[in-house]
Enzyme design. Structure first.
Site, PDB file in Angstrom:
ATOM      1  N   CYS A 138      -3.054  -1.313  -9.414  1.00 37.54           N
ATOM      2  CA  CYS A 138      -3.277   0.013  -8.830  1.00 37.54           C
ATOM      3  C   CYS A 138      -4.238   0.813  -9.702  1.00 37.54           C
ATOM      4  CB  CYS A 138      -1.964   0.770  -8.664  1.00 37.54           C
ATOM      5  SG  CYS A 138      -2.210   2.404  -7.915  1.00 37.54           S
ATOM      6  N   GLY A 183      -5.214  -5.662   3.155  1.00 41.64           N
ATOM      7  CA  GLY A 183      -4.697  -4.312   2.976  1.00 41.64           C
ATOM      8  C   GLY A 183      -5.259  -3.349   3.989  1.00 41.64           C
ATOM      9  N   ARG A 184      -6.338  -2.661   3.613  1.00 44.00           N
ATOM     10  CA  ARG A 184      -6.857  -1.565   4.425  1.00 44.00           C
ATOM     11  C   ARG A 184      -7.218  -1.965   5.845  1.00 44.00           C
ATOM     12  NH1 ARG A 184     -11.490   0.428   0.617  1.00 44.00           N
ATOM     13  NH2 ARG A 184     -11.404  -1.774   0.011  1.00 44.00           N
ATOM     14  N   GLN A 194       7.772  -4.758  -4.859  1.00 44.88           N
ATOM     15  CA  GLN A 194       6.775  -4.596  -5.912  1.00 44.88           C
ATOM     16  C   GLN A 194       7.116  -3.392  -6.792  1.00 44.88           C
ATOM     17  OE1 GLN A 194       2.625  -2.952  -5.783  1.00 44.88           O
ATOM     18  NE2 GLN A 194       2.055  -5.118  -5.898  1.00 44.88           N
ATOM     19  N   GLY A 199      -9.458  -8.281  -0.973  1.00 42.52           N
ATOM     20  CA  GLY A 199     -10.619  -7.408  -1.066  1.00 42.52           C
ATOM     21  C   GLY A 199     -11.652  -7.684   0.007  1.00 42.52           C
ATOM     22  N   ASP A 200     -11.865  -6.707   0.876  1.00 44.36           N
ATOM     23  CA  ASP A 200     -12.959  -6.720   1.865  1.00 44.36           C
ATOM     24  C   ASP A 200     -12.754  -7.639   3.068  1.00 44.36           C
ATOM     25  OD1 ASP A 200     -14.189  -4.962   0.184  1.00 44.36           O
ATOM     26  OD2 ASP A 200     -15.778  -6.319  -0.495  1.00 44.36           O
ATOM     27  N   MET A 225       0.847  -1.195   0.000  1.00 44.65           N
ATOM     28  CA  MET A 225       0.000   0.000   0.000  1.00 44.65           C
ATOM     29  C   MET A 225       0.880   1.242   0.000  1.00 44.65           C
ATOM     30  SD  MET A 225      -2.958  -1.130   2.717  1.00 44.65           S
ATOM     31  CE  MET A 225      -1.803  -1.879   3.884  1.00 44.65           C
TER      32      MET A 225
END
Length: 331
Positions: free
Chosen positions: A102, A228-229, A72, A205-206, A19
């Site tokens: 991205c 990630g988030r 990356q 994701g999620d 990230m």
């Protein structure tokens, strides 16, 4: 046992997503301490690397305690990406990862990141040149497609595997979706269940709770999950998922004292890696996430983000631990 080439990652690895402005060495250190199995650097511009741009080169910093770790890279020019892979390999990572996912404008509009989803032949050619350029395992992170009409991930995954990538991480959205709407893991599962595929497939994701991680593992059959988030300000999520998958028990969330201690460690690592001025400045984006849900936190947050004095920041963190009551809220 899930392996990327000869890199053993355990039975069901949890990966820290790369990230921008988040996945730097200080953040990676606290995530590693809390259970991340494989981590990546922030994405690094191929053009920046081959021009020897200071910000890009600094992102090559990796440490033995982080291993296994991947560097990356992203870019739009095949030759520049090939050269960047060679430069990256000299920094001694365990693998090289290519960013084809991205979605942000200043990346995609320059033909890099998710923009390659509009030119699959170029994506394949670029990947092939990078695989040829290094002896390290090469992996890819991408999305389902550019938009609803270009979800070619099943075919794309086959082509990338055929030219030598060793693992594939798939974010369950298109570029047009950005981070909106619910991630669709059904196509990720289709890639994983394709009998032609034999490399590890990681879903992204999620995933923001141990319960969802277990549900998605069982429902979609992926080899591991990239987070990630949900890890920002909450590195405990990795160990919480592992514990839940092993025992079915939900660990209690971190206490206020534990939050303060990990935030303090993160700040200390930030100072060590970036120096005092930049370490103070770049840590400011993390305080709200570490103390989300803390009643009446705003005055203390203002002290943390406005102070330029290291000891004052440590003292403010101590003040949070000593004087505030933390009411656990759902993440």
């Amino acid at each position: 046992m899930v392996k990327i080439a000869n890199i053993a990652l355990g039975e069901f690895p949890l990966l820290l997503a790369p990230m921008e402005d988040v996945s730097d060495p200080p953040f990676r250190k606290v995530c590693k301490a809390n259970g991340a199995d494989l981590m990546y650097t922030e994405f690094i511009s191929s053009e920046g690397l081959i021009r020897d741009a200071a910000k890009s080169v600094q992102k090559l910093d990796i440490f033995d305690y982080e291993r296994p770790i991947g560097i990356q890279i992203f870019g739009s020019d095949i030759e520049s990406m090939r050269e960047a892979a060679i430069v990256s390999a000299q920094a001694g990572p365990d693998l090289i990862d290519i960013n084809y996912g991205c979605p942000v404008k200043n990346v995609a509009c320059k033909g890099a990141g998710a923009a390659l989803l509009r030119d699959i032949p170029k994506m394949v050619k670029m990947t092939e040149e990078i695989v040829k350029a290094t002896d390290l395992p090469v992996t890819v992170k991408t999305r389902l497609g550019w938009d609803e009409d270009t979800k070619y991930i099943v075919e794309t995954a086959e082509r990338l595997q055929d030219i030598g990538i060793k693992a594939l991480s798939i974010h369950g959205r298109t570029r047009v979706q950005m981070y909106k709407g619910e991630a669709d893991w059904s196509l990720i599962a289709e890639v994983k269940n394709n009998p032609r595929m034999h490399i590890p497939i990681f879903g992204n994701g999620d995933i923001d709770s141990p319960q969802k991680a277990l549900e998605y593992r069982n429902k979609y059959g992926v080899d591991g999950i990239m987070i990630g988030r949900a890890s920002i300000g909450y590195p405990w999520i990795f160990n919480e998922i592992k514990h839940y998958m092993k025992t079915g028990e939900v660990l209690p969330g971190p206490t206020l004292e534990e939050r303060v201690e990990v935030c303090r460690q993160h700040f200390t690592h930030s100072l060590e890696w970036k120096g005092d001025k930049l370490g103070i400045f770049e840590m400011r984006r993390h305080y709200t996430n570490y103390f989300r849900g803390l009643p009446h936190f705003k005055p203390l947050r203002m002290k943390l983000v406005q102070s330029e004095d290291i000891q004052e920041i440590y003292d403010t963190l101590d003040e949070i631990a000593q004087t505030m009551s933390y009411e656990e809220v759902e993440r």
